[in-house]
Design an enzyme around this catalytic site. Structure first.
Site, PDB file in Angstrom:
ATOM      1  CG  HIS A 233      -2.033  -0.953   1.196  1.00  0.00           C
ATOM      2  ND1 HIS A 233      -1.833  -2.292   1.460  1.00  0.00           N
ATOM      3  CD2 HIS A 233      -3.351  -0.804   0.940  1.00  0.00           C
ATOM      4  CE1 HIS A 233      -3.001  -2.928   1.358  1.00  0.00           C
ATOM      5  NE2 HIS A 233      -3.938  -2.050   1.045  1.00  0.00           N
ATOM      6  CE  LYS A 237      -3.851  -0.496   4.795  1.00  0.00           C
ATOM      7  NZ  LYS A 237      -4.867   0.069   5.712  1.00  0.00           N
TER       8      LYS A 237
END
Length: 350
Positions: A233, A237
């Protein structure tokens, strides 16, 4: 091993409770709410909530009057918290495209408190950590059928849910992290309507549903198999993917021994480009997942992979969840707590 698995993906799967007191009793002269700095409830600080009753016109009321619903709106008002975040902006754009009215007030961090931000064609006022209960209650009074959409941060999940339940505002929780068991208990104890899911993407939800069905009907089918999980990600994140955790839970039921802390998190942009194969333009917003199973004698392998670039899939799914929840509330459905699989089964995906 990691390089070959991620650069050569197989293609097997491509994919109210209304408060008993009236408004004046909710907006008290002085009260307080707990906003944890982490998901542990005892790591918290108190923010005073000062009554707005003494003020004839507040900035929040001004913004509510400044941008009222239009005749084209569906009659479903939503409040998108963390409106300045990438997911917040995506949800606002998707909601307005679908005819859902977005209230021009949002909860944000201390640094943003009192500031206004242009998102699409509308200005939004950001409310800081203080006075949230009073502000939310006043918005709820103006829009009794309000639904909150939460895309904040993991450390705020539980405190935010407690606030929504206390004021009696149904919500869609798209934020991952926090104490999930406590989150579900908070909603169940309150009797509030809510959609809570670690994954809002439509097709990914269908994949999760298939995994759950397989786990229920064929428990132990992969007993003895070794599992490797990698997820990539954007660098911002901080927590492990809620989707990966949900899939791993299914593999656990299928007989695979795997702990959540074994997930390989890839957050370095260089590795994402060179090893994972993420397009450069999507480094700031993507979700690549790979699950690799190997038999005990290494003669059989299975791979499941789903890659998402951008955020539109999640924003559209969130709007679907809002429409679904509004319908359940209108029907006074006995069930109050839902997930995205419930939304998918209802056939409400646009």
């Amino acid at each position: 091993m990691a390089t070959s698995m991620l650069k050569s993906p197989t293609k097997l799967l491509q994919n109210q409770l209304a408060l008993s007191s009236n408004a004046s009793s909710r907006i008290s002269t002085r009260s307080s709410i707990v906003v944890p700095v982490s998901h542990k409830r005892r790591s918290s600080r108190l923010f005073s909530v000062v009554s707005m009753a003494a003020s004839s016109t507040t900035p929040v009321q001004t913004f509510l009057e400044k941008s009222p619903p239009s005749q084209q709106n569906l009659g479903i008002p939503i409040m998108v918290n963390a409106c300045t975040g990438k997911m917040g902006k995506a949800v606002i754009n998707a909601a307005e495209a679908a005819g859902v009215y977005v209230v021009p007030v949002s909860f944000g961090c201390e640094e943003e408190a009192g500031q206004t931000f242009q998102i699409g064609e509308k200005e939004f006022l950001v409310q800081g950590p203080s006075d949230r209960e009073t502000v939310l209650a006043s918005i709820h009074d103006k829009y009794p059928n309000l639904i909150v959409v939460d895309y904040t941060v993991p450390s705020a999940v539980n405190a935010n849910a407690e606030l929504y339940c206390k004021v009696g505002v149904p919500f869609v929780m798209g934020t991952t992290g926090g104490d999930r068991d406590l989150l579900l208990k908070t909603v169940q104890d309150s009797g509030l309507y809510a959609v809570i899911s670690p994954q809002m993407g439509k097709q990914v939800v269908a994949f999760l549903a298939a995994m759950e069905i397989m786990a229920e009907q064929f428990p132990g089918a992969f007993s003895g198999y070794n599992l490797q999980v990698m997820e990539s990600h954007q660098a911002s994140k901080v927590d492990a993917s809620g989707t990966a955790k949900a899939v791993i839970s299914c593999f656990n039921k299928l007989g695979v021994d795997f702990d959540m802390d074994e997930i390989q998190l890839i957050r370095d942009p260089k590795e994402q480009l060179e090893m994972v194969g993420v397009p450069e333009e999507h480094l700031s917003g993507h979700a690549f997942h790979m699950y690799h199973l190997t038999s005990p004698d290494n003669t059989v392998t299975f791979e499941f992979q789903h890659n998402v670039c951008g955020r539109s899939i999640y924003a559209e799914g969130t709007v679907d969840a809002v429409l679904f929840l509004a319908k359940k509330i209108e029907e006074k459905d006995n069930k109050r707590l839902y997930n995205m699989i419930d939304v998918l089964r209802e056939g409400n995906m646009r």
